[in-house]
Scaffold this motif. Structure first.
Motif: not given
Length: 393
Positions: A59-64, A118-121
Motif C-alpha cells: 500500500d502507499d499510505r499510513l493512517y491516523l 491518510g499520508l502517502r508513502a
C-alpha cells in the motif's frame, strides 16, 4: 467501503497538526515539516467491518485514526490472531512504508465507523530521509511492534491483553547466535526461555548409545526452554542453531510474574509443558502378558516395590512401549492416529493419564509457584487431558 466525498476536508488544520504532532515518531520532526505533512493529509471514511489494510498486500499510505475503532489481526498457525484494538489518536500502516517493497504486517478492520487521516508513502519517506532521527524513532517503534506481534502469535501468550503484552515485550533481550551455536544444553539449569524471532533451531536428545538425534526443528515464532523454568528441573534437551538466528530471551522471574498476573496464560503454559513432556517408564516395572480363554490379549504392569498392578488397554500397551523419554504426549497421540486411523484417540489420553495417576510413569512436575491455590480448579493433568482431547477432536 469508502464513503463518497472521502477527500472532503472536515477536520481543521489545527487539529490535523495536533494529531500528527502527538505521534511518537512524528514528534521528532521540526514544526515546519509537521505543518507541511499535516496539509497533505487526506480524510477517508470506512464503514463497520470494512477492511482498511490487508496483511501481505502493498500500500502507499499510513493512517491516523480520528474517530472510531479498528482491530489489527494477523494469521497464525491456528487461524486469525487479534493483535490490538486501535482507537482515536493511534497510527497504523507505517511499518510497511519504512522500506520500499515491504508488505503489510497485519490486517486492520473497522470495528465501528472510522474517520481516518491518510499520508502517502512518498511524503512520509521524504520527511524521514531528511531527518534521520525521526527515521530511527519510527524504526524503534516498528521493532517493538513486531516483537509484540511475535509474542501474540506464540501460543501461551496469545491471551495477554495489550498492556501486559507490551510490558512483557519490553523485558525481552535480543540475542544473535551463529550457525552451530548451542543455545540450551541438556542437564544444565535454566534461567531463560526463548522466542525464536528468525532462523531455525534443532532440538536434540541423547540416545542410549550416547549419540544425539533430532527431536524437532523449530522456526520463527517458536517458544522453547520454558520447561526448566516452570518445573525446577534441569534442561531436558539440547537446542542448537541450524542457521544464524535472532532470539528474544525472557528471564524466569519475568515469566513467572506474567503467569502470576494472568491466570489464563498460566493455564496455557502448564498445558504446553505437559504436552511437550517426554514421560518415561518408572524403573523396575514388570510387564506380564496373558491370553484369556476367549482369545483376548491382556497386558498387566506390576511395580514390585509397591506391590501394585495396572492393567493396560490395547491403546495403553501401544503407549507403554513408547514411554522411553523421547516421545511427547503430542507425538504419542499423532502416532496413534496415523497408525490406526482412529477418528479420535481418547483411549490414548486416558492411558497416559491413568499411568501417571497410578505411578507407573515419571513426568515433569510443575513448580509449586505455578500451581493454583484454588482447590476448585482442575488439576494439571485434568487440564492436559482436555488439551489433548481438543487437539484430536
Amino acid at each position: 467501503m469508502k464513503e463518497p466525498g472521502s477527500e472532503d476536508r472536515t477536520i481543521s488544520p489545527g487539529r490535523r497538526l495536533g494529531l500528527l504532532a502527538g505521534m511518537p515518531g512524528f514528534s521528532h520532526l521540526p514544526a515546519p515539516v509537521l505543518e507541511e505533512l499535516a496539509s497533505r493529509l487526506t480524510e477517508e471514511r470506512f464503514h463497520s467491518a470494512d477492511t482498511v489494510v490487508l496483511e501481505g498486500n502493498t500500500d502507499d499510505r499510513l493512517y491516523l485514526i480520528v474517530e472510531g475503532r479498528a482491530e489489527a489481526s494477523t494469521t497464525g498457525p491456528s487461524g486469525i490472531v487479534p493483535l490490538a484494538t486501535l482507537g482515536s489518536g493511534e497510527l497504523f500502516g507505517e511499518l510497511s512504508l519504512l522500506e520500499r517493497g515491504s508488505r503489510r504486517q497485519a490486517t486492520v478492520t473497522a470495528v465501528e465507523p472510522l474517520l481516518l487521516l491518510g499520508l502517502r508513502a512518498a511524503d512520509f519517506r521524504r520527511a524521514l530521509d531528511a531527518h534521520p532521527e525521526a527515521r530511527s524513532a519510527f524504526e524503534k517503534l516498528a521493532d517493538d511492534l513486531l516483537v509484540t506481534q511475535l509474542l501474540k502469535q506464540a501460543s501461551p501468550f496469545s491471551t495477554l491483553d495489550g498492556g501486559r503484552l507490551r510490558r512483557l515485550a519490553a523485558r525481552l533481550e535480543r540475542l544473535d547466535v551463529s550457525t552451530g551455536d548451542t543455545i540450551i544444553r541438556r542437564g544444565e539449569a535454566g534461567e531463560e526461555c526463548y522466542v525464536l524471532r528468525s532462523g531455525r533451531v534443532e532440538v536434540l536428545a541423547r540416545g542410549g548409545q550416547g549419540d544425539e538425534h533430532n527431536l524437532a526443528t523449530l522456526g520463527p515464532g517458536s517458544l522453547f526452554g520454558e520447561a526448566a523454568l516452570l518445573t525446577d528441573e534441569p534442561r531436558n534437551a539440547t537446542v542448537r542453531a541450524l542457521e544464524p538466528c535472532t532470539l528474544l530471551a525472557l528471564r524466569r522471574t519475568d515469566l513467572l510474574e506474567v503467569l502470576d498476573e494472568d491466570r489464563q496464560t498460566r493455564e496455557r503454559m502448564l498445558e504446553l509443558v505437559r504436552m511437550r513432556d517426554r514421560p518415561r517408564w518408572v524403573r523396575g516395572i514388570e510387564v506380564h502378558h496373558r491370553t484369556t480363554l476367549t482369545g483376548e490379549a491382556i497386558t498387566t504392569l506390576k511395580d514390585p516395590r509397591r506391590d501394585t498392578y495396572h492393567r493396560l488397554s490395547p491403546a495403553g500397551w501401544f503407549v507403554w512401549q513408547r514411554l522411553d523419554g523421547e516421545h511427547t504426549l503430542q507425538d504419542l497421540t499423532s502416532e496413534y492416529l496415523a497408525r490406526y486411523e482412529a477418528p479420535a484417540s481418547h483411549a490414548v489420553v486416558e492411558a497416559v493419564v491413568g499411568l501417571v495417576a497410578a505411578g507407573f510413569v515419571e513426568g515433569v512436575k510443575p513448580s509449586p509457584e505455578l500451581m493454583s491455590e484454588d482447590t476448585d480448579e482442575p488439576t494439571p493433568w485434568q487440564r492436559v487431558r482436555a488439551a489433548i482431547r481438543r487437539m484430536v477432536e
